[in-house]
Design an enzyme around this catalytic site. Sequence first.
Site, short mmCIF file in Angstrom:
data_model
loop_
_atom_site.label_atom_id
_atom_site.label_comp_id
_atom_site.label_asym_id
_atom_site.label_seq_id
_atom_site.Cartn_x
_atom_site.Cartn_y
_atom_site.Cartn_z
N ASP A 1 0.87 -1.17 0.00
CA ASP A 1 0.00 0.00 0.00
C ASP A 1 0.91 1.23 0.00
O ASP A 1 2.14 1.12 0.14
CB ASP A 1 -0.98 -0.02 1.18
CG ASP A 1 -2.20 0.86 0.90
OD1 ASP A 1 -2.14 1.71 -0.01
OD2 ASP A 1 -3.23 0.71 1.59
C1 NOJ Z 1 -3.96 4.03 0.11
C2 NOJ Z 1 -5.15 3.14 0.24
O1 NOJ Z 1 -5.10 2.43 1.46
C3 NOJ Z 1 -5.29 2.13 -0.90
O2 NOJ Z 1 -6.51 1.49 -0.79
C4 NOJ Z 1 -5.15 2.82 -2.22
O3 NOJ Z 1 -5.29 1.88 -3.26
C5 NOJ Z 1 -3.79 3.49 -2.28
N1 NOJ Z 1 -3.72 4.49 -1.23
C6 NOJ Z 1 -3.51 4.12 -3.62
O4 NOJ Z 1 -4.31 5.23 -3.81
#
Ligand code: NOJ
Length: 757
Positions: free
Chosen positions: A300
């Site tokens: 993530d």
């Molecule tokens: C953080 C989020 O937790 C995740 O779900 C998302 O895909 C990413 N950022 C990218 O934007």
Amino acid sequence: MNIQFTRQPSLFRLLFVFAVFTFFNLTTVSGQLVPNGSSNAKIGSFVDSILVKMTLEEKLGQLNQYRWVWGENEEPIRQQYREYIKEGKIGSFLGIFGVESTRELQRIAVEESRLGIPLLLAFDVIHGFRTIFPVPLAESASWEPANAEKSARIAAIEAAASGLHWTFAPMVDITHDPRWGRIIEGAGEDPYLGSQMAAARVRGFQGQDLAASNTVLACAKHFVAYGAAEGGRDYNTADISERSLREIYLPPFQSVINSDVATVMASFNEIGGVPMHANGWLINDVMRREWGFNGLVISDFTGVMELLHHGIAADSTQAGINAISAGVDIDMVSNIYLTKLKQAIEKKELPIAIVDEAVRRVLKLKYRAGLFEDPYRYQDTNREKQLLLHSDHLKASREVARQSIVLLKNENQILPLNNNIQSIAVIGALATDGRSSLGSWHGAGRSEEAITVLQGIRDALPGCAIKFAEGYTTPQSQDKTRFAKAVEIAQQSEAVILVLGESGAMSGEASNRSTLDLPGVQQDLAQEIHKTGKPLVVVLMNGRPLSINWLDQNVPAILETWFLGSQMGHAVADVLVGHYNPGGKLPVTFPRSVGQIPIYYNHKNTGRPPDKDIVWTSKYIDIDWTPLYPFGYGLSYTTFAYKNLNLNKNQMVKTDTLDVSVEVHNTGKVDGDEVVQLYIQDEVGSVTRPVKQLRNFKRIHLRAGEMKRVSFKISAEDLQFYNIAMKNVVEPGFFKVYVGGNSVDLLEKRFELVATK
Ligand code: NOJ
């Protein structure tokens, strides 16, 4: 450390292309390489033939993902990224879309980098790209996986037409905590419903052929137990047992892996002292080896770097080693794999084989997306123009939105509105809030393109005098100065539609709440409007369960409309005026108070189940232990009666299936949908079992007065659970089968699973 890259002479590139071309007997389409064949072995050899040509820096580049930046002042960063692409330092981007922008980056990668490896371009397309569908929690309230598949399909068509290859969806996290803002992105509290919706979304995004120009790679996230964050605080620790993991949080992931999801994203939380970005047991052992997942795992956003904050890595190099060794293939924006792992390999702190395996997964993904065949297959300006916000997509969005609405209360059949109504007061700033109608994570959706609730009502009732007052400035505001105007228009109208709830920004990532009450002064406003004595309908817009006891006790009609996307206003109006009979059911329990959390239907019985007459039982002294609205609950403009639950036998062996059927009667005066739900309880097990577990459901349509016999099959798979040794077993004994229209009002039968010799 800044790694220096040497640009290879273009002769090298030509030779490489020639070698690959000859070896794989490739043909060309628009001058691009076309690998011949799609068997695993072919893909494997193709990928390996590239891998052997790659420098360590180029390999690490494939594992590096950056976020594209759009700001006016960010041109120097964009320029830097373009240089990095040429140097092979970037394998993928997130946060970019649009044919023109994506084509430019792809051109640099394919035509100006040494090996010409195409980029993967990703974006968070969660519930629609430009045409926005209901937020996933709402869509799950339709209890219709076909809706999830359809909305994901359309999202993929639009996203792919806008140059994208990859979406970071579906979010398949189960949660028992409505304080957690990201409850809105998932299917709610139940692993079975969650698994069905998750698999449907993957089918929708990925279609039949990942290389087709109207499909995108899906990414199941967040692996795992992100929804178990303590206190409902996003990013917080999850401290749960392996049993909870296997019974509650893992099943939707297993379901999407069985549906061939291409990628998985690691979650921010730790479990039992091990952050998921370093959790080799869950990623490599359980997901890859035990379940056979052979796709790619991405971190993530800054997840690799966050291992430093978790306190399990002393420096970035260690964080990178931990993450890639645990099976996290791509580093999303931490910039650690690119800058730190070369040294780690040279110092023999990290085996190159681990990097090679991760690079193979990236290259395979690019291959599966058809990018080696035609890197520009997703870049077609005409397609982009034709498909975004296509009228068929809007139509589908409206249909899914109508099916996602849940009627919570309808005393004296105040809804649908009388079709002779002459005047209505619409009150509540949310009624004109296009941005909130879209909900969080609204992709490339635009607020001004959303049909608001007020607009929808006006369009549906052209002959009716509709007055509007904001009532409150924003959902959270404490300002009561707009009450007077709202009361005035209520008094002047035959009926009031009061739109209350949360703004779209109050749920989603990092948008957690410590209370589930209506924010700001909205309940006070409802009380003032209620005093006018006018027929009152509350339309709720919200991204999580709310504890709306006062509304439940005082307001005759309540519609749960969540955030329904581009066509929200039309869908809500369709239901208000009776053009559509609501049939959605809650995918999550609505508590009476935040203090009841966690409250979910498939809980354990305990040694002292709650009993109002016995003090020493599991309950509260200041509030009922039961929910305000149970899981699976929702009303209709008609009524349904369940009769004659039947099992075709009362004993089965493991290899049998049991046929369950029930009569569902539409006993009211209008046609309508009902979600028939089947739950099972294992009466006695070697470990404790939940009081009931959803095991099947069907959304059916019944004409007024019609009866249908609805059938289900129960097999051993529905009766399985993890025993004390964490083996998935079926134990002989008695089971209850419950069937009904919600998790509480159910018909019941019993059968025995008998052991075979
Ligand atoms: C953080 C989020 O937790 C995740 O779900 C998302 O895909 C990413 N950022 C990218 O934007």
